[in-house]
Design a protein around this motif. Structure first.
Motif, mmCIF file in Angstrom:
data_model
loop_
_atom_site.group_PDB
_atom_site.id
_atom_site.type_symbol
_atom_site.label_atom_id
_atom_site.label_comp_id
_atom_site.label_asym_id
_atom_site.label_seq_id
_atom_site.Cartn_x
_atom_site.Cartn_y
_atom_site.Cartn_z
ATOM 1 N N THR A 23 -1.842 2.416 -8.272
ATOM 2 C CA THR A 23 -2.490 2.085 -7.001
ATOM 3 C C THR A 23 -4.000 2.267 -7.129
ATOM 4 O O THR A 23 -4.482 3.139 -7.860
ATOM 5 C CB THR A 23 -1.977 2.979 -5.867
ATOM 6 O OG1 THR A 23 -2.262 4.346 -6.182
ATOM 7 C CG2 THR A 23 -0.473 2.820 -5.668
ATOM 8 N N ARG A 59 0.860 -1.181 0.000
ATOM 9 C CA ARG A 59 0.000 0.000 0.000
ATOM 10 C C ARG A 59 0.901 1.237 0.000
ATOM 11 O O ARG A 59 1.862 1.319 0.759
ATOM 12 C CB ARG A 59 -0.901 0.009 1.226
ATOM 13 C CG ARG A 59 -1.999 1.082 1.163
ATOM 14 C CD ARG A 59 -2.711 1.283 2.492
ATOM 15 N NE ARG A 59 -3.109 0.041 3.129
ATOM 16 C CZ ARG A 59 -4.240 -0.614 2.860
ATOM 17 N NH1 ARG A 59 -5.093 -0.139 2.003
ATOM 18 N NH2 ARG A 59 -4.516 -1.752 3.480
ATOM 19 N N PHE A 89 -1.292 -1.668 -4.465
ATOM 20 C CA PHE A 89 -0.906 -2.165 -5.780
ATOM 21 C C PHE A 89 -0.316 -3.558 -5.635
ATOM 22 O O PHE A 89 0.159 -3.937 -4.574
ATOM 23 C CB PHE A 89 0.070 -1.214 -6.490
ATOM 24 C CG PHE A 89 1.399 -1.034 -5.802
ATOM 25 C CD1 PHE A 89 1.549 -0.164 -4.739
ATOM 26 C CD2 PHE A 89 2.526 -1.748 -6.226
ATOM 27 C CE1 PHE A 89 2.776 0.008 -4.106
ATOM 28 C CE2 PHE A 89 3.757 -1.577 -5.613
ATOM 29 C CZ PHE A 89 3.880 -0.694 -4.542
#
Lengths: 175, 268
Positions: free
Chosen positions: B223, B190, B229
């Motif tokens: 993302t 993240r 991601f």
């Protein structure tokens, strides 16, 4: 991080050696061939033997052959080179471990047998005996041999072979 | 000052440049190993800003901002630091088992302004900004930049204490542990900006060792709304990951935050 196999399971199993044999005469017999290699600088490989379930999660470490006698446990420095074993089981273990740690082996065939008591706690199902060898100034190889536990008669050996760092690995689960 | 010198100095200061220049110069920390066993092992780390990953071919990373955090969250000493022509090097001893984060965190300010009809630029520490510009400066445009260049190493079993985000600038919050990466498994992370999910940010992921290949592999992922991601590694190796976020604060000053990580992906 995935949920890791429990080393405590092994500890529990080794503790069970003194427990009643539970009328379980079953055993797992493993033959590991370490090939003789023609190389300028040869060191015996570090070898780990462990059991994986159908999801390839380590259930139990059976043996780790390494430089167990170096002072200050210096042999532990290279345990991580057995990468799969290290990730799945070794890094959460304390080494050396009684009944698991052993010295490195010379080229040749090595027969080891694990008792039903040592494998206590394995739910009935399909497993793989995994052997990983990692050699200083050399390569690394992993060989998996499937077996069913508890074993059914008649005992049939299963076999797989490595191409570089391991020769034949023969696993016989005897009822 | 030549363009190259300008870029080099800016890179040293951790100042984010225009995208084209930033791409050409990649900051990195390259550890000698990321997964270690044995009692109190050491890692040696190279730090540089270079064109080719991970070859020191441009300027060294300055060690002033390099810090390590240990498995208990406490600072760990950077030892044997030295800065050469093309790279810096230092050692970290992993005295207790667990995961260590090694990071070069830098902040800076950049201002462009007009004085007597001439456009001028200034860059330096954020604290100096208030007194640095001449009194007759007009059309002042300030950009605050922050940048983190990180890598991770683990002795024995990994833990997550050192991975806790600080809530400042652009940061990576691992979902998959950064020292538990293998080529056959997808990894998830993240991206956070000032502690909040950084949504819709492009992350560039490049494999080192390009000198011996025609190109790549290079990946680009974006993302999601939650800042997350996912990466499917085409192969094992030492990978370099970068993301940049541009924005503005309430006063209209520009903000530029960069994040870089070096991640080792091991073969199965």
């Amino acid at each position: 991080m995935r949920v890791k196999p429990s080393w405590t399971l092994f500890a529990a199993a080794s503790g069970l050696a003194a427990a009643p044999a539970a009328a379980n005469a079953a055993e797992l017999s493993v033959s590991v061939e370490i090939p003789r290699l023609s190389v300028a600088e040869y060191h015996r490989p570090y070898v780990a033997l462990w059991i994986e379930n159908a999801d390839q999660a380590a259930m139990k470490t059976l043996a780790v052959w390494y430089d167990v006698k170096l002072k200050n446990n210096e042999g532990n420095t290279w345990l991580k080179d057995m990468r799969q074993w290290w990730r799945k089981a070794g890094r959460t273990a304390t080494m050396p471990a009684d009944g698991v740690s052993g010295p490195t082996k010379a080229p040749g065939k090595h027969q080891v047998t694990f008792s039903g008591a040592q494998l206590a706690g394995l739910a009935p199902g399909q497993y793989a005996l995994v052997v990983e060898a990692s050699r200083e100034v050399g390569g690394r190889e992993v060989v998996r041999v499937p077996f069913a536990w508890p074993p059914k008669a008649p005992a049939r050996p299963a076999q797989a072979a490595g191409a570089t760092e391991l020769g034949a690995v023969v696993v016989t689960a005897k009822p | 000052m030549s363009a190259l010198r300008f870029a080099a100095v800016a890179a040293l200061l951790g100042v984010a440049l225009a995208p084209a220049a930033a791409q050409a110069h990649r900051s990195w920390l390259a550890p000698s190993a990321t997964v270690l066993s044995g009692a109190q092992p050491w890692v040696t780390v190279d730090g540089a800003v270079s064109n080719t990953l991970f070859y020191a071919d441009h300027v060294p990373m300055r060690l002033d901002g390099v810090k390590a955090v240990g498995p208990d969250g406490a600072p760990v000493a950077i030892q044997n630091g030295a800065t050469g022509k093309y790279r810096s090097t230092f050692d970290v001893q992993l005295a207790s088992p667990g995961t260590y984060k090694i990071a070069n965190v830098s902040e800076g300010a950049m201002a462009s302004y007009k004085q007597g009809g001439e456009t001028k630029r200034w860059r330096g520490a954020v604290g100096q900004l208030a007194t640095a510009l001449p009194k007759d400066a007009t059309d002042v445009q300030v950009t605050y930049s922050s940048r983190r260049v990180e890598t991770f190493v683990t002795a024995g079993a990994p833990n997550t204490t050192a991975l806790k985000p600080e809530g400042k600038g652009l940061e990576l919050e691992p979902i998959t542990h950064p020292n538990d990466l293998v080529a056959s498994e997808k990894a998830r992370f993240r991206l956070l900006t000032d502690g909040k999910p950084a949504a819709g940010v492009e992350v560039e992921i490049v494999l080192g060792g390009v000198r011996y290949r025609e190109k790549g592999p290079e990946l680009k992922v974006t993302t999601g709304a939650d800042g997350v991601f996912e990466v499917s590694w085409p192969e094992a190796g030492l990978w370099w990951l970068e993301a940049t976020v541009q924005g503005a604060d309430a006063s209209g000053a520009r903000k530029s935050s960069g994040y870089v990580a070096t991640l080792e992906v091991l073969p199965d």
